[in-house]
Design a protein around this motif. Structure first.
Motif, PDB file in Angstrom:
ATOM      1  N   ASN A 188       0.849  -1.189   0.000  1.00  0.00           N
ATOM      2  CA  ASN A 188       0.000   0.000   0.000  1.00  0.00           C
ATOM      3  C   ASN A 188       0.890   1.245   0.000  1.00  0.00           C
ATOM      4  OD1 ASN A 188      -1.841   2.017   0.386  1.00  0.00           O
ATOM      5  ND2 ASN A 188      -2.598   1.272   2.374  1.00  0.00           N
ATOM      6  N   ASP A 190       0.111   4.203   0.331  1.00  0.00           N
ATOM      7  CA  ASP A 190      -0.306   5.215   1.302  1.00  0.00           C
ATOM      8  C   ASP A 190       0.180   4.899   2.715  1.00  0.00           C
ATOM      9  OD1 ASP A 190      -1.675   6.972  -0.393  1.00  0.00           O
ATOM     10  OD2 ASP A 190      -3.402   5.635  -0.459  1.00  0.00           O
ATOM     11  N   ASP A 191       0.938   3.813   2.828  1.00  0.00           N
ATOM     12  CA  ASP A 191       1.504   3.426   4.122  1.00  0.00           C
ATOM     13  C   ASP A 191       3.032   3.510   4.023  1.00  0.00           C
ATOM     14  OD1 ASP A 191       2.364   2.264   6.466  1.00  0.00           O
ATOM     15  OD2 ASP A 191       0.915   0.615   6.400  1.00  0.00           O
ATOM     16  N   GLU A 193       5.529   3.504   6.051  1.00  0.00           N
ATOM     17  CA  GLU A 193       6.341   2.556   6.801  1.00  0.00           C
ATOM     18  C   GLU A 193       6.351   1.183   6.138  1.00  0.00           C
ATOM     19  OE1 GLU A 193       4.675   2.797  10.737  1.00  0.00           O
ATOM     20  OE2 GLU A 193       6.163   4.293  11.341  1.00  0.00           O
ATOM     21  N   ALA A 194       5.194   0.809   5.590  1.00  0.00           N
ATOM     22  CA  ALA A 194       5.132  -0.473   4.890  1.00  0.00           C
ATOM     23  C   ALA A 194       5.990  -0.423   3.625  1.00  0.00           C
ATOM     24  CB  ALA A 194       3.684  -0.813   4.535  1.00  0.00           C
ATOM     25  N   ARG A 219      -1.564   2.250  -5.269  1.00  0.00           N
ATOM     26  CA  ARG A 219      -2.259   3.403  -4.694  1.00  0.00           C
ATOM     27  C   ARG A 219      -3.439   3.750  -5.577  1.00  0.00           C
ATOM     28  NH1 ARG A 219      -1.700   9.350  -4.954  1.00  0.00           N
ATOM     29  NH2 ARG A 219      -2.519  10.180  -3.008  1.00  0.00           N
ATOM     30  N   GLY A 224      -6.549   8.048  -1.421  1.00  0.00           N
ATOM     31  CA  GLY A 224      -5.667   7.771  -0.304  1.00  0.00           C
ATOM     32  C   GLY A 224      -5.929   8.699   0.850  1.00  0.00           C
ATOM     33  N   LEU A 227      -1.781  11.253   5.681  1.00  0.00           N
ATOM     34  CA  LEU A 227      -0.961  10.627   6.722  1.00  0.00           C
ATOM     35  C   LEU A 227      -1.421  11.050   8.105  1.00  0.00           C
ATOM     36  CD1 LEU A 227       2.575  11.008   5.120  1.00  0.00           C
ATOM     37  CD2 LEU A 227       1.123   8.987   5.156  1.00  0.00           C
ATOM     38  N   LYS A 230      -4.502   9.321   9.454  1.00  0.00           N
ATOM     39  CA  LYS A 230      -4.275   7.961   9.915  1.00  0.00           C
ATOM     40  C   LYS A 230      -3.410   7.925  11.166  1.00  0.00           C
ATOM     41  CE  LYS A 230      -4.955   5.303   5.728  1.00  0.00           C
ATOM     42  NZ  LYS A 230      -4.447   4.224   4.880  1.00  0.00           N
ATOM     43  N   VAL A 232      -0.445   8.548  11.440  1.00  0.00           N
ATOM     44  CA  VAL A 232       0.899   8.056  11.210  1.00  0.00           C
ATOM     45  C   VAL A 232       1.920   9.056  11.710  1.00  0.00           C
ATOM     46  CG1 VAL A 232       2.556   7.372   9.426  1.00  0.00           C
ATOM     47  CG2 VAL A 232       0.168   6.663   9.262  1.00  0.00           C
TER      48      VAL A 232
END
Length: 704
Positions: A188, A190-191, A193-194, A219, A224, A227, A230, A232
């Motif tokens: 993803n 939009d993540d 860290e992932a 994406r 999306g 950040l 979420k 984050v």
């Protein structure tokens, strides 16, 4: 002694920087190592960049880039190169791989631990462009592997001009990577860290297994979540980082207003330090003699006709071929294969690495080359005699490619980018095989210098000739290459150092040699010139073994050079005022014409002039030829059909040469849709018809 040669002792400068050396080196024009510009003074690098004419230029997002920085963790130099690329989606993929392979080769990186490639793709292009597959299938082949590539697919599920329903038949755009069992990570986008985690895994995979790996950044554009929403990261931190970046952009924008001219030379992906002068110009506008001393010719010929390894058993048929070569050397003559061998061998002595690639090039499509010997008693034991010529020679790489033209030609083009001190050749199995590599020719080779100020010395060997074997493999389509030449047909160039200056001004060189000696010279000239241009050679098929297509050592000794035009040297040249017709031609048809002229006993009436270099056009030499025969008709004769071959290119230039004082007539096949007939009898009838026209002195009277 019978395995692949050791990694070369000389290094490509950019490659050595990539490798992390604290004292990088680079190749001089003859391959010796010298210290590179000081790492503490980046401007030294800028001074040595090419300062060539701007040409047509290109939009900024097509341009390449070269950046050098210090890795603060290891305190070593790293070079990042972005290869210039056209709008043709994914066409740059094999070019990047070839350039990567060259950088690895020149710094002795046999495992891919010092140099690596990263390819950035779009999702729809990754699924839809066949070149992606061609690039993947090169990934683990000998002489083509780069020991693993990280592929990053920016997958916003909107392929700019298509959506997933129209973009592919498989579930994921990355499914094409399954052909090499590459791991594919869908993450993803939009993540963050992932994404970072997956990229670390991909890097570790490549570092550990040296295989390709794919990261699919998925994406859904416009959907999306932010950040901060979420949780984050804190909104205040996000705003602060955005402000910092905005400030950097604003300051760069303000500085850009002080720049009056954008120099494309600043956007090079591979500078060639040491090859040009400090102001970016060639070191001279002359080319030395491309001849060799007899001792070297004899030595190379003896190695080419022997097995330089003890206890090595070759095939009986090959023994006869080598024996025939040895007899030619004793008689001081060469055929096409031996002339090529001598050109290659002499350049290896001078520290020039040679790489010959293509389908069946080790043996030669027409069984004429035999550069790799196979032991008949020991499986997989081979010997490359070319690597046993001289004690401190450069290495010779000859490698059979897969059945790919688009991918492999792109790869070799990228390889040739890395250093000016290598002769890189791609041979089509038949000349028309370049059809499926047309994108590389049209977008990179032909306009490369004009668009991106990138000189490149790649050589294309394209077997060509009407042999009565059908339309598929007769024509290398010379008309296509000539139509893309940038010289003006209506202007007679007024130049100092005419032959070399013409080469400097052209976009590429197109030749069709009629003698082994001229083929030898043009290969050597390609390196001895003070600059680099692509070279297109229409090579023979039947002439490889034609008894008259032989050259003497005398045509290859010191003081000799490539002949752009070969004038008639027989009875017609002795009494030029009595000559009634001059036949201008190129390539194999010359031998048909001389045979017919002799049969008709017309050696004193008809002169035959061979145009060996078609582009840039030899205006100066052909002017002398036309003036030499003041009472003769001028006829262009070719075996190709009238709407193909060379006629449309040659006619206006010949007329400019003679200031339109006379018509330029045509003798050859009629226009046709196909390159050649598939019927042998029809082929011979057409050939006889063109010969009749060429030697019928009344053929054009009604048209005059």
């Amino acid at each position: 002694p019978v395995s692949s040669p050791n990694p070369p002792r000389f290094c490509g400068w950019a490659a050595e920087v990539v490798s992390g050396s604290k004292e990088p080196s680079f190749c001089s024009p003859r391959g010796q190592c010298h210290p590179a510009p000081s790492t503490s003074s980046p401007r030294c690098v800028a001074v040595t960049l090419l300062s060539l004419p701007q040409g047509s230029g290109d939009v900024k997002y097509h341009l390449g880039m070269y950046h050098r920085r210090i890795n603060r963790v290891t305190d070593r130099n790293i070079t990042l190169s972005l290869v210039a690329n056209p709008s043709h989606l994914e066409a740059a993929d094999p070019v990047v791989q070839g350039k990567t392979k060259a950088e690895q080769f020149y710094c002795g990186d046999t495992e891919g631990k010092k140099v690596m490639s990263i390819l950035l793709h779009g999702d729809a292009a990754f699924a839809g462009q066949g070149i992606v597959y061609e690039t993947f299938h090169l990934s683990d082949l000998p002489s083509y592997t780069t020991h693993g590539t990280v592929h990053v697919v920016v997958n916003n599920q909107i392929g700019f001009t298509t959506d997933p329903r129209m973009a592919r038949s498989s579930p994921y755009p990355t499914d094409v990577a399954r052909v090499v069992n590459a791991p594919i990570f869908h993450v993803n986008a939009d993540d963050p860290e992932a994404v970072v985690y997956v990229c670390n895994v991909a890097a570790e995979w490549r570092s550990t297994f040296h295989k390709d790996v794919v990261v699919d950044l998925v994406r859904n554009k416009g959907r999306g979540a932010g950040l901060s929403q979420k949780a984050v990261t804190a909104a205040e931190f996000l705003d602060e980082e955005i402000a910092k970046y905005d400030k950097i952009c604003e300051e760069a924008h303000a500085r850009s207003k002080d720049e009056k001219i954008l120099h494309i030379k600043h956007w090079l992906d591979s500078p060639w330090p040491g090859f040009f002068t400090l102001d970016g110009q060639p070191r001279s506008m002359t080319c030395p003699s491309t001849g060799l001393n007899e001792e070297d010719l004899t030595h190379i010929g003896q190695v080419a006709s022997s097995v330089p390894v003890e206890d090595f058993t070759i095939h009986g048929g090959l023994s006869r071929i080598l024996k025939t070569r040895g007899e030619m050397v004793k008689n001081r003559t060469v055929d096409w294969a031996l002339a090529e061998y001598m050109a290659f061998g002499s350049l290896l002595k001078e520290g020039i690495h040679i790489r010959l690639s293509g389908q069946d090039v080790e043996r030669g499509t027409f069984s004429h080359r035999h550069h790799v010997l196979h032991d008949q008693n020991v499986d997989k034991r081979t010997c490359i005699p070319m690597n046993h010529l001289w004690p401190n020679q450069a290495p010779y790489t000859v490698c059979n490619s897969s059945l790919s033209e688009y991918g492999v030609l792109g790869f070799e083009l990228g390889f040739a980018m890395a250093s000016p001190n290598a002769l890189v050749l791609w041979e089509a199995q038949f000349g028309d095989f370049h059809n499926t590599a047309q994108c590389i020719i049209d977008q990179f080779i032909c306009p490369g210098q004009a668009k991106w100020v990138r000189q490149n010395g790649i050589v294309l060997l394209l077997p060509h000739g009407m042999e009565g074997m059908g339309p598929e493999h007769s024509s290398a389509r010379p008309e296509r290459f000539l139509q893309m030449c940038n010289d003006d047909p209506d202007v007679f160039p007024k130049l100092d150092d005419f032959d070399v200056r013409q080469l400097y001004d052209c976009n590429w060189i197109v030749v069709n040699c009629s003698t082994p000696a001229n083929f030898f010279h043009v290969l050597r000239r390609q390196i001895l010139l003070p600059f680099r241009k692509p070279l297109i050679i229409f090579t023979p098929k039947s002439l490889l073994r034609h008894p008259e297509a032989r050259s003497s050592f005398d045509d290859m000794l010191p003081g000799t050079h490539f002949l752009r035009v070969i004038p008639d040297s027989g009875p017609a040249a002795q009494n030029p005022a009595n000559v009634k017709r001059v036949l201008f031609c190129t390539g194999k048809v010359y031998y048909d014409l001389t045979r017919e002229r002799k049969a008709r006993q017309m050696e004193a009436d008809v002169a035959i002039t061979r145009v060996e270099q078609l582009s840039p056009f030899p205006f100066d030499l052909l002017q002398k030829e036309a003036q030499k025969y003041p009472n003769a008709e001028l006829v262009w004769c070719q075996e190709e059909h009238k709407n193909q071959g060379y006629y449309d290119y040659v006619k206006p230039r010949l007329r400019t040469t003679i200031n339109r004082a006379k018509p330029v007539w045509y003798a050859g096949r009629e226009p046709a849709a196909a390159p050649a007939t598939g019927n042998k009898k029809t082929h011979l009838t057409e050939l006889q018809r063109l010969l009749d026209t060429a030697f019928n002195l009344d053929a054009f009277k009604d048209l005059a």
